[in-house]
Design a protein around this motif. Structure first.
Motif, PDB file in Angstrom:
ATOM      1  N   THR A 186     -11.375  14.872   0.817  1.00 27.63           N
ATOM      2  CA  THR A 186     -10.533  15.905   1.426  1.00 27.63           C
ATOM      3  C   THR A 186     -10.568  15.799   2.943  1.00 27.63           C
ATOM      4  O   THR A 186      -9.543  15.957   3.614  1.00 27.63           O
ATOM      5  CB  THR A 186     -11.005  17.298   0.987  1.00 27.63           C
ATOM      6  N   VAL A 187     -11.746  15.540   3.487  1.00 28.23           N
ATOM      7  CA  VAL A 187     -11.884  15.408   4.946  1.00 28.23           C
ATOM      8  C   VAL A 187     -11.007  14.281   5.467  1.00 28.23           C
ATOM      9  O   VAL A 187     -10.217  14.455   6.402  1.00 28.23           O
ATOM     10  CB  VAL A 187     -13.351  15.162   5.324  1.00 28.23           C
ATOM     11  N   THR A 188     -11.142  13.103   4.846  1.00 40.17           N
ATOM     12  CA  THR A 188     -10.341  11.967   5.312  1.00 40.17           C
ATOM     13  C   THR A 188      -8.857  12.212   5.092  1.00 40.17           C
ATOM     14  O   THR A 188      -8.015  11.806   5.897  1.00 40.17           O
ATOM     15  CB  THR A 188     -10.774  10.676   4.590  1.00 40.17           C
ATOM     16  N   GLY A 189      -8.501  12.896   4.001  1.00 41.05           N
ATOM     17  CA  GLY A 189      -7.098  13.184   3.740  1.00 41.05           C
ATOM     18  C   GLY A 189      -6.512  14.130   4.772  1.00 41.05           C
ATOM     19  O   GLY A 189      -5.392  13.909   5.271  1.00 41.05           O
TER      20      GLY A 189
ATOM     21  N   TRP B 289      -9.920  20.973  10.170  1.00 46.49           N
ATOM     22  CA  TRP B 289      -9.193  20.632  11.388  1.00 46.49           C
ATOM     23  C   TRP B 289      -9.433  21.615  12.538  1.00 46.49           C
ATOM     24  O   TRP B 289      -9.523  21.211  13.695  1.00 46.49           O
ATOM     25  CB  TRP B 289      -7.697  20.533  11.095  1.00 46.49           C
ATOM     26  N   ASP B 290      -9.527  22.895  12.218  1.00 52.38           N
ATOM     27  CA  ASP B 290      -9.609  23.905  13.274  1.00 52.38           C
ATOM     28  C   ASP B 290     -11.029  24.285  13.653  1.00 52.38           C
ATOM     29  O   ASP B 290     -11.252  24.807  14.754  1.00 52.38           O
ATOM     30  CB  ASP B 290      -8.851  25.178  12.845  1.00 52.38           C
ATOM     31  N   ILE B 291     -11.978  24.059  12.760  1.00 54.73           N
ATOM     32  CA  ILE B 291     -13.352  24.517  13.028  1.00 54.73           C
ATOM     33  C   ILE B 291     -14.319  23.350  13.196  1.00 54.73           C
ATOM     34  O   ILE B 291     -14.932  23.189  14.257  1.00 54.73           O
ATOM     35  CB  ILE B 291     -13.835  25.459  11.904  1.00 54.73           C
ATOM     36  N   ARG B 292     -14.455  22.531  12.150  1.00 56.19           N
ATOM     37  CA  ARG B 292     -15.546  21.549  12.166  1.00 56.19           C
ATOM     38  C   ARG B 292     -15.233  20.288  12.957  1.00 56.19           C
ATOM     39  O   ARG B 292     -16.124  19.755  13.628  1.00 56.19           O
ATOM     40  CB  ARG B 292     -15.932  21.182  10.729  1.00 56.19           C
ATOM     41  N   PHE B 293     -13.993  19.785  12.893  1.00 54.30           N
ATOM     42  CA  PHE B 293     -13.701  18.542  13.594  1.00 54.30           C
ATOM     43  C   PHE B 293     -13.781  18.709  15.114  1.00 54.30           C
ATOM     44  O   PHE B 293     -14.404  17.884  15.786  1.00 54.30           O
ATOM     45  CB  PHE B 293     -12.343  18.004  13.168  1.00 54.30           C
ATOM     46  N   PRO B 294     -13.195  19.749  15.711  1.00 54.40           N
ATOM     47  CA  PRO B 294     -13.396  19.924  17.156  1.00 54.40           C
ATOM     48  C   PRO B 294     -14.850  20.147  17.528  1.00 54.40           C
ATOM     49  O   PRO B 294     -15.302  19.701  18.585  1.00 54.40           O
ATOM     50  CB  PRO B 294     -12.524  21.148  17.498  1.00 54.40           C
ATOM     51  N   ARG B 295     -15.604  20.808  16.650  1.00 52.14           N
ATOM     52  CA  ARG B 295     -17.025  21.009  16.925  1.00 52.14           C
ATOM     53  C   ARG B 295     -17.772  19.672  16.927  1.00 52.14           C
ATOM     54  O   ARG B 295     -18.608  19.422  17.804  1.00 52.14           O
ATOM     55  CB  ARG B 295     -17.622  21.954  15.881  1.00 52.14           C
ATOM     56  N   ALA B 296     -17.478  18.825  15.944  1.00 53.19           N
ATOM     57  CA  ALA B 296     -18.132  17.519  15.888  1.00 53.19           C
ATOM     58  C   ALA B 296     -17.751  16.655  17.084  1.00 53.19           C
ATOM     59  O   ALA B 296     -18.594  15.944  17.647  1.00 53.19           O
ATOM     60  CB  ALA B 296     -17.757  16.811  14.579  1.00 53.19           C
ATOM     61  N   LEU B 297     -16.485  16.703  17.489  1.00 57.37           N
ATOM     62  CA  LEU B 297     -16.056  15.932  18.659  1.00 57.37           C
ATOM     63  C   LEU B 297     -16.714  16.450  19.931  1.00 57.37           C
ATOM     64  O   LEU B 297     -17.101  15.663  20.808  1.00 57.37           O
ATOM     65  CB  LEU B 297     -14.535  15.988  18.793  1.00 57.37           C
TER      66      LEU B 297
ATOM     67  N   LYS C 208      -3.102  14.858   9.515  1.00 55.64           N
ATOM     68  CA  LYS C 208      -2.890  15.437  10.844  1.00 55.64           C
ATOM     69  C   LYS C 208      -2.493  14.359  11.847  1.00 55.64           C
ATOM     70  O   LYS C 208      -1.685  14.604  12.742  1.00 55.64           O
ATOM     71  CB  LYS C 208      -4.161  16.141  11.317  1.00 55.64           C
ATOM     72  N   LEU C 209      -3.075  13.185  11.699  1.00 61.43           N
ATOM     73  CA  LEU C 209      -2.754  12.094  12.616  1.00 61.43           C
ATOM     74  C   LEU C 209      -1.409  11.459  12.287  1.00 61.43           C
ATOM     75  O   LEU C 209      -0.630  11.121  13.177  1.00 61.43           O
ATOM     76  CB  LEU C 209      -3.872  11.043  12.586  1.00 61.43           C
ATOM     77  N   ILE C 210      -1.145  11.278  10.991  1.00 67.75           N
ATOM     78  CA  ILE C 210       0.134  10.699  10.530  1.00 67.75           C
ATOM     79  C   ILE C 210       0.669  11.618   9.431  1.00 67.75           C
ATOM     80  O   ILE C 210       0.306  11.465   8.257  1.00 67.75           O
ATOM     81  CB  ILE C 210      -0.044   9.262  10.010  1.00 67.75           C
ATOM     82  N   PRO C 211       1.477  12.608   9.781  1.00 71.60           N
ATOM     83  CA  PRO C 211       1.958  13.572   8.786  1.00 71.60           C
ATOM     84  C   PRO C 211       2.639  12.891   7.599  1.00 71.60           C
ATOM     85  O   PRO C 211       3.420  11.952   7.744  1.00 71.60           O
ATOM     86  CB  PRO C 211       2.957  14.429   9.586  1.00 71.60           C
ATOM     87  N   GLY C 212       2.283  13.372   6.393  1.00 71.80           N
ATOM     88  CA  GLY C 212       2.890  12.849   5.181  1.00 71.80           C
ATOM     89  C   GLY C 212       2.281  11.569   4.666  1.00 71.80           C
ATOM     90  O   GLY C 212       2.782  10.995   3.693  1.00 71.80           O
TER      91      GLY C 212
END
Length: 349
Positions: free
Chosen positions: A46-49, A73-81, A54-58
């Motif tokens: 699910t994470v990779t999907g 996308w809104d919570i964990r990925f910006p935190r990890a970055l 988000k990077l390439i819609p569809g």
């Protein structure tokens, strides 16, 4: 070049290439794992999907809920970055400070630079207000970090503290003074806003947002490249001021320039993460143990290792007391304190 020298050079390049590939792979895996784990587990598929969509819609079929997409996308990925950016910045600063001060114990936390940055952030939040918008906190944090760095240099010069250990003592003294000043600012500030400064005193990445990532990235990339291009000068400074002077380097001026660059990186990182200690101290030593002492390799690999380390430190902080977040400074402090004691024991031997 003799056959033996050619073989050593080939081996060195292989180690650098292999280290870079493994490090980048570890960074990617760490980012994915950081997004997947937490109070609510999200499958890696699910994470990779979500990230791919988000990077390439569809690109892939969205067979996940809106809630999980928001978590990823809104919570964990910006935190990890943000963890990666802060870890990279602190690792880079630690390596640069150790090179120009010839001090194996140099670290933005131990030298009081992080405390100065926190002072500036608290000043902006409780007293001056965000008169320049979101840019106010990083700018005042940078100013505080720079003043703290200048105070350390001044105190060390006033006390004739030319040895590495005494420079650290000067940094610890300045750190206590600056933190006392920060506590005064908190005491004089609005009690209702005091909870906003707890973030900088304990450190954490829970407030990470996509808009916050711009400033650490904008500062880290150009300043980090500049520091990396100065690696030959840092190699000379590592040998001694006299050697650097014979090569046409002005030691005092160059050291001060590096201090300003390190204060800029530290100030911006502290503005968005709080005070996180020992990352720069540990990563530079680990990299030198693996990659040797050439700062052309030490600086970028310290940044890479720092990014990976802080991502995993944040994972531990989120998981160990889930669903509550432990301050990440607790994790780095525990690990760094043990590392620091071991380093002191090793130097004694």
């Amino acid at each position: 070049m003799t056959d033996q020298a050619a073989s050593l050079e080939t081996l060195r390049r292989f180690r650098i290439g292999a280290g870079t590939a493994l490090g980048l792979a570890a960074l990617a895996v760490s980012l994915l794992f950081a997004v997947a784990v937490g109070a609510v587990q999200v499958p890696l598929g699910t994470v990779t999907g979500v990230l791919a969509n988000k990077l390439i819609p569809g690109l892939v079929d969205a067979n996940w809920t809106a809630g999980r997409e928001a978590i990823v996308w809104d919570i964990r990925f910006p935190r990890a970055l943000l963890a990666a950016l802060v870890g990279a910045g602190l690792g880079l600063v630690g390596a640069a400070l150790q090179a120009v001060t010839r001090n194996p114990l140099a670290d933005p936390h131990l030298l009081g630079i992080s405390s100065g940055a926190a002072f500036g952030a608290i000043l902006a939040l409780l007293h001056t207000g965000l008169f320049l918008g979101l840019l106010t906190v990083p700018l005042l944090a940078f100013a505080g970090a720079l003043v703290a760095a200048m105070l350390v240099v001044g105190v060390a010069g006033l006390a004739g503290a030319t040895s590495a250990d005494r420079l650290v003592l000067a940094g610890v003294a300045v750190s206590f003074i600056v933190l006392a000043g920060a506590n005064v600012l908190i005491f004089l500030g609005d009690p209702r806003a005091a909870h906003t400064v707890v973030f900088w005193m304990l450190s954490g990445l829970g407030l990470a947002q996509w808009a916050h990532l711009v400033w650490p990235l904008v500062v880290l990339l150009p300043v980090g490249v500049w520091l990396w291009l100065r690696a030959p000068e840092m190699n000379a400074m590592s040998v001694g001021d006299e050697t650097a002077a014979t090569l046409g380097i002005a030691p005092a001026r160059f050291r001060m320039t590096v201090f300003v660059a390190c204060a800029l990186i530290t100030g911006v990182m502290v503005a968005f993460s709080g005070i996180i200690g020992f990352v720069g101290l540990m990563m530079a030593h680990v990299v030198r143990l693996v990659m040797g002492g050439n700062n052309a390799r030490v600086l970028p690999f310290s940044a890479l290792f720092g990014a990976i380390f802080l991502i995993w430190a944040d994972i531990v902080a989120r998981v160990v007391m889930a669903p509550e977040d432990m301050p990440i400074g607790v994790v780095t402090g525990l690990i760094g304190g043990v590392f620091f004691v071991g380093l002191l024991a090793r130097r004694r031997l």
